[in-house]
Design a protein around this motif. Sequence first.
Motif, short mmCIF file in Angstrom:
data_model
loop_
_atom_site.label_atom_id
_atom_site.label_comp_id
_atom_site.label_asym_id
_atom_site.label_seq_id
_atom_site.Cartn_x
_atom_site.Cartn_y
_atom_site.Cartn_z
N PHE A 1 -14.46 -19.59 18.16
CA PHE A 1 -15.39 -19.12 19.19
C PHE A 1 -15.26 -17.61 19.40
CE2 PHE A 1 -15.06 -23.64 20.82
CZ PHE A 1 -16.32 -23.98 20.37
N GLY A 2 -14.06 -17.08 19.24
CA GLY A 2 -13.88 -15.64 19.34
C GLY A 2 -14.62 -14.91 18.23
N ALA A 3 -14.55 -15.46 17.01
CA ALA A 3 -15.29 -14.86 15.90
C ALA A 3 -16.80 -14.94 16.13
CB ALA A 3 -14.92 -15.57 14.60
N MET A 4 -17.27 -16.05 16.70
CA MET A 4 -18.70 -16.18 17.01
C MET A 4 -19.11 -15.17 18.07
SD MET A 4 -18.90 -20.35 17.01
CE MET A 4 -20.58 -20.40 17.62
N LEU A 5 -18.27 -14.99 19.11
CA LEU A 5 -18.56 -13.99 20.14
C LEU A 5 -18.57 -12.59 19.55
CD1 LEU A 5 -19.00 -13.28 23.14
CD2 LEU A 5 -16.51 -13.24 23.40
N ALA A 6 -17.63 -12.32 18.65
CA ALA A 6 -17.59 -11.01 18.00
C ALA A 6 -18.86 -10.77 17.18
CB ALA A 6 -16.36 -10.92 17.10
N PHE A 7 -19.36 -11.81 16.53
CA PHE A 7 -20.58 -11.69 15.74
C PHE A 7 -21.75 -11.28 16.63
CE2 PHE A 7 -24.48 -13.30 13.88
CZ PHE A 7 -24.38 -12.91 12.55
N VAL A 8 -21.86 -11.93 17.80
CA VAL A 8 -22.98 -11.63 18.71
C VAL A 8 -22.85 -10.23 19.27
CG1 VAL A 8 -24.11 -12.31 20.84
CG2 VAL A 8 -23.31 -14.07 19.26
N ILE A 9 -21.64 -9.86 19.73
CA ILE A 9 -21.45 -8.52 20.31
C ILE A 9 -21.67 -7.45 19.25
CG2 ILE A 9 -19.77 -6.99 21.41
CD1 ILE A 9 -18.53 -9.39 22.75
N LEU B 1 -15.48 3.36 21.42
CA LEU B 1 -16.54 3.69 22.38
C LEU B 1 -17.73 2.74 22.24
CD1 LEU B 1 -16.54 7.61 22.13
CD2 LEU B 1 -15.71 6.21 24.03
N ALA B 2 -18.09 2.42 21.00
CA ALA B 2 -19.21 1.49 20.78
C ALA B 2 -18.88 0.11 21.33
CB ALA B 2 -19.53 1.40 19.30
N LEU B 3 -17.64 -0.33 21.13
CA LEU B 3 -17.23 -1.64 21.67
C LEU B 3 -17.25 -1.62 23.19
CD1 LEU B 3 -16.09 -4.48 21.41
CD2 LEU B 3 -13.81 -3.48 21.16
N LEU B 4 -16.75 -0.54 23.80
CA LEU B 4 -16.74 -0.44 25.26
C LEU B 4 -18.16 -0.47 25.82
CD1 LEU B 4 -15.14 0.00 27.87
CD2 LEU B 4 -15.29 2.47 27.45
N LEU B 5 -19.06 0.29 25.21
CA LEU B 5 -20.45 0.31 25.66
C LEU B 5 -21.11 -1.06 25.48
CD1 LEU B 5 -21.62 3.78 24.30
CD2 LEU B 5 -21.25 3.15 26.69
N SER B 6 -20.78 -1.74 24.39
CA SER B 6 -21.35 -3.07 24.14
C SER B 6 -20.88 -4.07 25.20
CB SER B 6 -20.94 -3.56 22.75
OG SER B 6 -21.37 -2.67 21.75
N LEU B 7 -19.59 -4.04 25.53
CA LEU B 7 -19.07 -4.94 26.56
C LEU B 7 -19.70 -4.64 27.92
CD1 LEU B 7 -15.29 -5.03 25.56
CD2 LEU B 7 -16.99 -6.82 25.23
N ILE C 1 -9.98 -16.36 27.84
CA ILE C 1 -9.32 -15.05 27.68
C ILE C 1 -8.94 -14.83 26.22
CG2 ILE C 1 -7.27 -13.70 28.31
CD1 ILE C 1 -7.37 -15.07 31.05
N ILE C 2 -8.41 -15.88 25.56
CA ILE C 2 -8.05 -15.77 24.15
C ILE C 2 -9.28 -15.46 23.30
CG2 ILE C 2 -7.16 -17.05 22.16
CD1 ILE C 2 -5.34 -18.57 24.09
N VAL C 3 -10.39 -16.15 23.61
CA VAL C 3 -11.64 -15.92 22.86
C VAL C 3 -12.07 -14.46 22.98
CG1 VAL C 3 -14.11 -16.42 22.88
CG2 VAL C 3 -12.48 -18.29 22.93
N ILE C 4 -12.05 -13.93 24.20
CA ILE C 4 -12.50 -12.55 24.42
C ILE C 4 -11.56 -11.56 23.73
CG2 ILE C 4 -12.89 -10.79 26.17
CD1 ILE C 4 -13.73 -13.05 28.08
N ILE C 5 -10.24 -11.77 23.89
CA ILE C 5 -9.27 -10.85 23.26
C ILE C 5 -9.39 -10.87 21.75
CG2 ILE C 5 -6.80 -10.41 22.91
CD1 ILE C 5 -6.33 -11.36 25.76
N PHE C 6 -9.51 -12.07 21.17
CA PHE C 6 -9.64 -12.17 19.70
C PHE C 6 -10.93 -11.51 19.23
CE2 PHE C 6 -10.84 -14.49 15.80
CZ PHE C 6 -9.73 -14.16 15.02
#
Length: 381
Positions: free
Chosen positions: A43-51, A77-83, A181-186
């Motif tokens: 699920f973390g990898a899926m969330l990373a794909f969407v973000i 910076l791109a990750l921070l702005l995306s979140l 939390i694990i999903v988001i961190i991963f």
Amino acid sequence: MRSEKINWKLLLSITALVILVLRLDQVLALLKTFWGAISSLVFGAMLAFVINLIMRPIEDFLSKSHSKFILKSKRALALLLSLVIVILLLAALVWLVVPSLIEAGEVMVKVLPGYFSETETFFKKLFADNPQIVAYIETMDIDWEQVVKNFVHFTTTGVSNMLGSAVGMVGTVVTSIVNLIIVIIFAIYVLLDKQRFVRLYHRACNLWLKPETEQKITRALYIIYDSFSSFICGQCLEALILGSTCALGMFILKLPYPLMIGTLVGVINIIPMIGAYIGGAIGMFMVFTVSPWLSVVFLIYLCILQQFESNIIYPRVVGSQVGLPGIYVMITVVVGGSLAGVPGMFLGIPIMASIYKLARIHFENEEKKKEEKDHEKEVYE
């Protein structure tokens, strides 16, 4: 006497098949345990794909900067702005939907008892010539106001009380929070080090695969990535168009809760084919709490809008991007929904689109090979 060479691949395949048949329950239990161990990572990898769909264009934009600091830390910076964008979108959805739902619940408590009483009076008049039915209706003597209050009280406090008193349920909630939390961190780690995974993939392919095989696998992965990214972007854009159009039409028709219902219809429409109908049913009920006549107007308007969306908006926005014919979309939604519910509907279309594109490429290559062989035969003859 020459000894025959043992086909180890065939032997191992037969052995694995026999074990699978004889120990099917244990294999399924093992797979369930394995899925429980890696589900958070998946699920973390899926969330990373969407973000990453939001992060990638931001990172490309920052790459054009002349500042050394921005170029050095462009990924972070791109990750921070995306979140921040994702959090703002979720907060906007909550701000639009929750207050209206609370208001609609209060209206429901006040209005529905009157509707029930009017319905009871209507049936009494309808069966005025049949005293037995009228007497039966009168003997029911239901306090509709109290029924509605009890229902609302149960949904607002009863469930929370059960959750608060059940130790096992508390443990489940805590586990869900930890997994989230694990999903988001991963997902964050994957996005920050995504280039590392790409290099690892190419190194593994260089070690164990032939260049032709690596080329085929890489092309297949690109097709799968393109299908999923196109589908998600198309669904979000189509949901935005439908939700905005629904809210605008409700404003023009002076229907209640335009922002909330438009948001619900748009967000739930992310579910292919049936999402708009689910959102429309919820919206119709919300409008009904204010006026039954307006709920009929809303139903007619939504049916017209849904036809326009299904025949014009959806094929252009989603169908053209994914590249899957309409008949296959329908088959995928039906089969995927039967096998895996809503996730099957959502994931089935990009998976089917990937299979369709790969199969088309394979058939085109086979046809070219056949044409070349036929041409060689004609030359030799």
